[in-house]
Design a protein around this motif. Structure first.
Motif, PDB file in Angstrom:
ATOM      1  N   PRO A 115     -18.899  33.365 -20.167  1.00  0.00           N
ATOM      2  CA  PRO A 115     -18.846  34.500 -21.085  1.00  0.00           C
ATOM      3  C   PRO A 115     -18.253  35.733 -20.411  1.00  0.00           C
ATOM      4  O   PRO A 115     -18.058  35.764 -19.190  1.00  0.00           O
ATOM      5  N   ASP A 169     -25.177  23.342 -25.075  1.00  0.00           N
ATOM      6  CA  ASP A 169     -26.123  23.575 -26.164  1.00  0.00           C
ATOM      7  C   ASP A 169     -25.970  22.488 -27.228  1.00  0.00           C
ATOM      8  O   ASP A 169     -25.313  21.474 -26.991  1.00  0.00           O
ATOM      9  N   TRP A 176     -23.320  28.149 -24.491  1.00  0.00           N
ATOM     10  CA  TRP A 176     -24.241  28.999 -23.729  1.00  0.00           C
ATOM     11  C   TRP A 176     -25.454  29.447 -24.556  1.00  0.00           C
ATOM     12  O   TRP A 176     -26.239  30.273 -24.098  1.00  0.00           O
ATOM     13  N   ARG A 177     -25.645  28.904 -25.761  1.00  0.00           N
ATOM     14  CA  ARG A 177     -26.683  29.447 -26.628  1.00  0.00           C
ATOM     15  C   ARG A 177     -28.088  28.991 -26.243  1.00  0.00           C
ATOM     16  O   ARG A 177     -29.068  29.489 -26.782  1.00  0.00           O
ATOM     17  N   ASP A 181     -29.788  34.447 -21.436  1.00  0.00           N
ATOM     18  CA  ASP A 181     -29.271  35.674 -22.033  1.00  0.00           C
ATOM     19  C   ASP A 181     -29.018  35.558 -23.529  1.00  0.00           C
ATOM     20  O   ASP A 181     -28.815  36.570 -24.201  1.00  0.00           O
ATOM     21  N   GLU A 182     -29.019  34.345 -24.056  1.00  0.00           N
ATOM     22  CA  GLU A 182     -28.639  34.132 -25.456  1.00  0.00           C
ATOM     23  C   GLU A 182     -29.784  33.666 -26.346  1.00  0.00           C
ATOM     24  O   GLU A 182     -29.846  34.022 -27.519  1.00  0.00           O
ATOM     25  N   ARG A 185     -31.875  36.080 -28.620  1.00  0.00           N
ATOM     26  CA  ARG A 185     -31.187  37.064 -29.468  1.00  0.00           C
ATOM     27  C   ARG A 185     -31.575  36.849 -30.928  1.00  0.00           C
ATOM     28  O   ARG A 185     -31.626  35.711 -31.405  1.00  0.00           O
ATOM     29  N   ASN A 188     -29.645  34.562 -33.082  1.00  0.00           N
ATOM     30  CA  ASN A 188     -29.652  33.159 -32.665  1.00  0.00           C
ATOM     31  C   ASN A 188     -30.751  32.366 -33.375  1.00  0.00           C
ATOM     32  O   ASN A 188     -30.712  31.136 -33.390  1.00  0.00           O
ATOM     33  N   THR A 209     -26.135  26.661 -17.931  1.00  0.00           N
ATOM     34  CA  THR A 209     -26.150  28.112 -17.707  1.00  0.00           C
ATOM     35  C   THR A 209     -26.784  28.479 -16.377  1.00  0.00           C
ATOM     36  O   THR A 209     -26.747  29.642 -15.977  1.00  0.00           O
TER      37      THR A 209
END
Length: 307
Positions: A115, A169, A176-177, A181-182, A185, A188, A209
Motif C-alpha cells: 500500500p 485476504d 491487505w484487508r 491497519d485495515e 476500519r 471494512n 501483511t
C-alpha cells in the motif's frame, strides 16, 4: 498507486491474483483434527525444524499447511532446496513470493502489492530481493515448476468449524484487508460480513501483511474469526513474540499461546515458534551481509526479541 491498482512493480496487484470469496465456498474441504497454518516462513530453516518438532510432539496427527511466502531469504541453492523439498511434502498454497517465482515476467516485482504508506525504498529493496531469489529458483526448476500446481487458497474442516486458508485476504492473494491497519476500519465491516457469507466458512486464516491479527466477527448467535499469524520465520509485535503459527484444532494447544479464541468446536490460537536464533542469524548473514537489501529491510526485526 493508480486507481486501477496497477502501476509500479511491488505495488501492483495482478488480475491473476484475484479469486473472490465465493471460490472458497466451492473448494473441496479437507478434514483434519489439528491444523497448523504456517505463513511467512521466509526461508527460515531453523523455524521449520521447530514447527515439525512441535507437530511430532502432538498427541495425534497434524496437518501442516504453508499459506505462502515460505521462500524469501533462502537465496542459496542449499537453503532453497531444503525449504521447498520439505514444505512441498505437506499441504501448501501460493504466496506472492512463489507466484512471482514461477511467472514469466517481472512486471509485478515481488508481488506484494504494497500500500501507499509503505516507503518506496522498502518496495525497491523487496523487488531486488525477489529478483535474486528468482535467479536461484531458475537454477532449481524441478522445484519451481511445482509452484504452478499450487492453489491460492484451501478449505479445511476441523469438526464443525469451516476454515478458509488464504495468503492475503478473502478476495486476492495479495489483498491487505486482513491486515492490522485495515481490518478494523469502519468501511471494512460490511465487506467482512459479506465475505463470510460468500465463502461459507467460520474462520479465515491468513498471513501476507506480516503483522499478527485476531478479529472476532458476530454472526447472529454464532461468531466467526479472522486470524493472521504475522510471520512464522521472524519475530512479531516488535520482538514481543518470536515466529508465530496458527493452530486450529479440536483440542486445546499443548503449547503456550500468544492469543486465541474458540469458534464452533475448534480452538484457534497463535502459537510461538521458538527457533534456534543463533543458527538462523548465521544462515541469514551468509546470504545477506551488512548493507545488503534484506539486511537493510529486515535485520533489526529479526534480531529484536523480548520473549
Amino acid at each position: 498507486m493508480t486507481a486501477n491498482g496497477i502501476d509500479t512493480a511491488g505495488r501492483a496487484c495482478p488480475l491473476r491474483y484475484r479469486y473472490g470469496a465465493q471460490a472458497l465456498a466451492n473448494a473441496p474441504p479437507r478434514a483434519t483434527d489439528t491444523l497448523y497454518v504456517i505463513g511467512g516462513l521466509y526461508g527460515n530453516v531453523p523455524a521449520l525444524d521447530t514447527i515439525e518438532q512441535m507437530a511430532a510432539s502432538e498427541a495425534g496427527p497434524v496437518t501442516l499447511c504453508f499459506n505462502g511466502d515460505f521462500n524469501w531469504f533462502n537465496v542459496d541453492d542449499e537453503g532453497f532446496r531444503a525449504i521447498n523439498q520439505r514444505v512441498l511434502s505437506h499441504q501448501a498454497i501460493l504466496g506472492n513470493v512463489e507466484a512471482e517465482l514461477s511467472s514469466d515476467g517481472n512486471d509485478a516485482g515481488c508481488g506484494c502489492a504494497y500500500p501507499e504508506q509503505v516507503d518506496a525504498a522498502v518496495v525497491e529493496r523487496s523487488n531486488r530481493i525477489h529478483a535474486r531469489l528468482k535467479a536461484t529458483a531458475r537454477r532449481n526448476v524441478d522445484l519451481t515448476q511445482r509452484f504452478a500446481q499450487l492453489s491460492m487458497f484451501a478449505r479445511f474442516e476441523i469438526g464443525r468449524c469451516g476454515v478458509g486458508v488464504v495468503h492475503g485476504d478473502a478476495d486476492s492473494l495479495a489483498g491487505w484487508r486482513f491486515g492490522a491497519d485495515e481490518i478494523d476500519r469502519p468501511d471494512n465491516e460490511k465487506w467482512l460480513h459479506s465475505t463470510f457469507d460468500s465463502a461459507q466458512v467460520d474462520v479465515f486464516s491468513s498471513t501476507h501483511t506480516c503483522e499478527p491479527v485476531l478479529k472476532l466477527v458476530a454472526r447472529g448467535e454464532q461468531r466467526a474469526a479472522v486470524i493472521n499469524n504475522g510471520a512464522a520465520g521472524m519475530p512479531n509485535v516488535g520482538g514481543r513474540f518470536p515466529g508465530l503459527i496458527t493452530r486450529i484444532a479440536l483440542t486445546p494447544s499443548p503449547f503456550s499461546t500468544a492469543y486465541g479464541t474458540c469458534v464452533a468446536d475448534a480452538h484457534i490460537d497463535a502459537v510461538p515458534v521458538v527457533y534456534d536464533q543463533n543458527r538462523w542469524m548465521e544462515i541469514f548473514v551468509a546470504n545477506w551481509p551488512a548493507r545488503s537489501d534484506a539486511h537493510l529491510s529486515y535485520f533489526s526485526r529479526i534480531t529484536s526479541h523480548n520473549f
